[in-house]
Design an enzyme around this catalytic site. Structure first.
Site, PDB file in Angstrom:
ATOM      1  N   TYR A   1       0.720  -1.172   0.311  1.00  0.00           N
ATOM      2  CA  TYR A   1       0.084   0.154  -0.577  1.00  0.00           C
ATOM      3  C   TYR A   1       1.009   1.323  -0.060  1.00  0.00           C
ATOM      4  CZ  TYR A   1      -4.847  -0.633   0.224  1.00  0.00           C
ATOM      5  OH  TYR A   1      -6.082  -0.999  -0.397  1.00  0.00           O
TER       6      TYR A   1
ATOM      7  N   GLU B   1      -0.430   5.006  -0.539  1.00  0.00           N
ATOM      8  CA  GLU B   1      -1.195   6.191  -1.081  1.00  0.00           C
ATOM      9  C   GLU B   1      -0.916   7.607  -0.958  1.00  0.00           C
ATOM     10  OE1 GLU B   1      -4.347   3.979   1.152  1.00  0.00           O
ATOM     11  OE2 GLU B   1      -5.831   4.591   0.131  1.00  0.00           O
TER      12      GLU B   1
ATOM     13  N   ASP C   1      -6.302  13.352 -25.576  1.00  0.00           N
ATOM     14  CA  ASP C   1      -5.814  11.535 -25.005  1.00  0.00           C
ATOM     15  C   ASP C   1      -5.437  10.511 -26.198  1.00  0.00           C
ATOM     16  OD1 ASP C   1      -7.007   8.564 -24.780  1.00  0.00           O
ATOM     17  OD2 ASP C   1      -8.704   9.586 -24.266  1.00  0.00           O
TER      18      ASP C   1
ATOM     19  N   THR D   1      -3.270   5.164 -22.463  1.00  0.00           N
ATOM     20  CA  THR D   1      -3.382   4.170 -21.929  1.00  0.00           C
ATOM     21  C   THR D   1      -1.459   3.976 -21.901  1.00  0.00           C
ATOM     22  OG1 THR D   1      -3.922   3.013 -23.395  1.00  0.00           O
ATOM     23  CG2 THR D   1      -5.490   3.520 -21.966  1.00  0.00           C
TER      24      THR D   1
ATOM     25  N   LYS E   1      -1.732   0.239 -25.117  1.00  0.00           N
ATOM     26  CA  LYS E   1      -1.669  -0.361 -26.736  1.00  0.00           C
ATOM     27  C   LYS E   1      -0.492  -0.170 -27.349  1.00  0.00           C
ATOM     28  CE  LYS E   1      -7.244   1.487 -26.005  1.00  0.00           C
ATOM     29  NZ  LYS E   1      -6.650   2.377 -25.162  1.00  0.00           N
TER      30      LYS E   1
ATOM     31  N   ARG F   1      -1.095  -2.826 -18.938  1.00  0.00           N
ATOM     32  CA  ARG F   1      -2.921  -1.929 -19.066  1.00  0.00           C
ATOM     33  C   ARG F   1      -2.747  -1.244 -17.416  1.00  0.00           C
ATOM     34  NH1 ARG F   1      -7.074  -3.375 -21.084  1.00  0.00           N
ATOM     35  NH2 ARG F   1      -6.014  -5.115 -22.343  1.00  0.00           N
TER      36      ARG F   1
HETATM   37  N1  DSN Z   1     -11.544  -0.264 -25.727  1.00  0.00           N
HETATM   38  C1  DSN Z   1     -10.586   0.728 -25.716  1.00  0.00           C
HETATM   39  C2  DSN Z   1     -10.323   0.830 -27.583  1.00  0.00           C
HETATM   40  O1  DSN Z   1     -10.160  -0.777 -27.894  1.00  0.00           O
HETATM   41  O2  DSN Z   1      -9.962   1.292 -28.440  1.00  0.00           O
HETATM   42  C3  DSN Z   1     -10.641   1.782 -25.736  1.00  0.00           C
HETATM   43  O3  DSN Z   1     -10.557   2.624 -24.346  1.00  0.00           O
END
Ligand code: DSN
Length: 426
Positions: free
Chosen positions: A62, A64, A208, A234, A237, A243
């Protein structure tokens, strides 16, 4: 002394012995990933080093708060991990401040809205129906419920964002924040042009870059820095990391953004994931990663050209980035049927609405395809051409068992030539 033999304690036993059910399912998923051609544009194969960081004892802690300002003892090592992740994130993108704690891209977006806006404030973003994202103001999402969103979209004829339309919407609605970013837009985003719109109407600008972060880091897509006040992403990707999410801002907003993430929206940070993010940022700064990003884009162009040569129509007539959108509007084929047929021949993709789609999101007229995962795996233009041929045949031949099995054998031959996660224990 306890009469339970020490050797019987589950604490020290491997997953295979403790929980054969979950062990078997993980093996099954590994096998699915190894066998199939993965074309979901938002997925990737994270390196073993990232898997190791995420499967480490850091999950026990933990923490925080933030480095050197925690609410728990014993954070001296965690502080170093998080500090390394923050420094690497800033260096990778040339940002003044990074918060690496958001659990997801949506959480990162939430943190920026929480910092930049008051409840009910006006925001302008790309409509989900044309490739935006849930957290960019869908009425049933927290974003659409908490703020007043207006949307811009793409031209019906070209499938491209029209900056005149963005300007017009911005002048009309006078948003406090403009959001640029998409999850299904195959073309380059012009952050400098969005900055000009934001300046004209006195709005803040947020990018984003969840989908294109790897391309930005690899220098094959323009950077949102320094044009944007806020940047979210994120890490799983095109970045091919764990993730999770990250948000960036100028140094002058750092304290406010950090307060929004914790204690505003989250409790304890996931330090094992933050360690995975640190590894991901390190790897994303290498020449090998940059070369992969260039190849990701080249592969997408090859896939697009071959699909069009095979008679398929693409939104905007092609791609500049890692993804493309096949448009079945006006034909018998639907996104759902195409996804099912591709599943049957060992290719994983997702149905997706296309701009001005007349079918519902559960059916759709589109199919989104992306090249990040298979490029990570080693596919180049030659393999992408064969993938395109398999897709075209799967969507056009008589879907008999014999035909589909023949195509499945061709896709299995491709993946067999590019081993994935060889020797992975689980
Ligand atoms: N679910 C994602 C995508 O497939 O683009 C976006 O958050």
């Amino acid at each position: 002394m306890s009469d339970v033999p020490r050797a019987a304690s589950y604490a020290d036993l491997p997953l295979e012995q403790v929980d054969p059910t979950i062990y078997r399912l993980i093996r099954k998923e590994l096998s699915r990933q190894q066998q199939n051609i993965e074309l979901i544009a938002s997925e990737n194969f994270t390196p073993v080093a990232v898997l190791q960081a995420m499967g480490s004892v850091l999950t026990n802690k933990y923490a925080e708060g933030y480095p050197r300002a925690r609410y728990y003892g014993g954070c001296e090592v965690i502080d170093e991990v998080e500090q390394v992740a923050m420094e690497r994130a800033k260096a990778l993108f040339g940002a003044e401040h990074a918060n690496v704690q958001p659990h997801s891209g949506t959480a990162a977006n939430h943190a920026v809205y929480w910092t930049a806006l008051q409840p009910g404030d006006r925001v302008l973003s790309m409509t989900l129906a044309h490739g935006g994202h849930l957290s960019h103001g869908l009425p049933v999402n927290f974003s659409g419920r908490g703020y007043t969103f207006f949307h811009y979209g793409v031209d019906r004829e070209t499938g491209l964002l029209n900056m005149d339309e963005v300007f017009a919407q911005a002048r009309k609605h006078r948003p406090r924040l403009i959001v640029v970013g998409a999850s299904a837009y195959p073309r380059t985003l012009d952050f400098a042009a969005f900055r000009r719109v934001a300046d004209e109407v006195g709005a803040q600008l947020m990018a984003d870059i969840a989908h294109i972060a790897g391309l930005v880091a690899g220098g094959v897509h323009p950077s949102p820095f320094p044009h944007c006040d806020w940047v979210t992403t994120t890490t799983h990707k095109t970045l091919a990391g764990p993730r999770g999410g990250v948000c960036f801002c100028r140094a002058s907003s750092a304290a406010e953004l950090d307060k929004a993430v914790f204690p505003g929206l989250q409790g304890g940070p996931l330090e094992h994931v933050i360690a995975g993010k640190a590894v991901c940022f390190l790897l994303a700064s290498t020449e090998e990663f940059k070369a992969k990003q260039r190849l990701t884009v080249e592969n997408a162009k090859v896939l697009a050209e071959e699909l069009m040569a095979g008679g398929l129509k693409l939104v905007s007539g092609g791609t500049d980035n890692h993804l493309l959108l096949v448009d079945f509007s006006g034909t018998e084929m639907t996104g759902r049927r195409a996804q099912e047929l591709l599943d049957r021949v060992g290719i994983t993709a997702n149905k997706n609405v296309v701009p001005y789609d007349e079918r519902p999101p559960t059916i759709t007229s589109g199919l989104r395809l992306g090249t990040p995962a298979m490029t990570t795996r080693g596919f180049g233009p030659e393999e992408m051409r064969e993938v395109a041929r398999i897709i075209v045949e799967a969507l056009t031949v008589e879907p008999s068992e014999a035909n589909l099995n023949r195509l499945l054998a061709r896709s299995r031959a491709l993946t067999a030539a590019f081993p994935l996660y060889r020797g992975l224990g689980v």
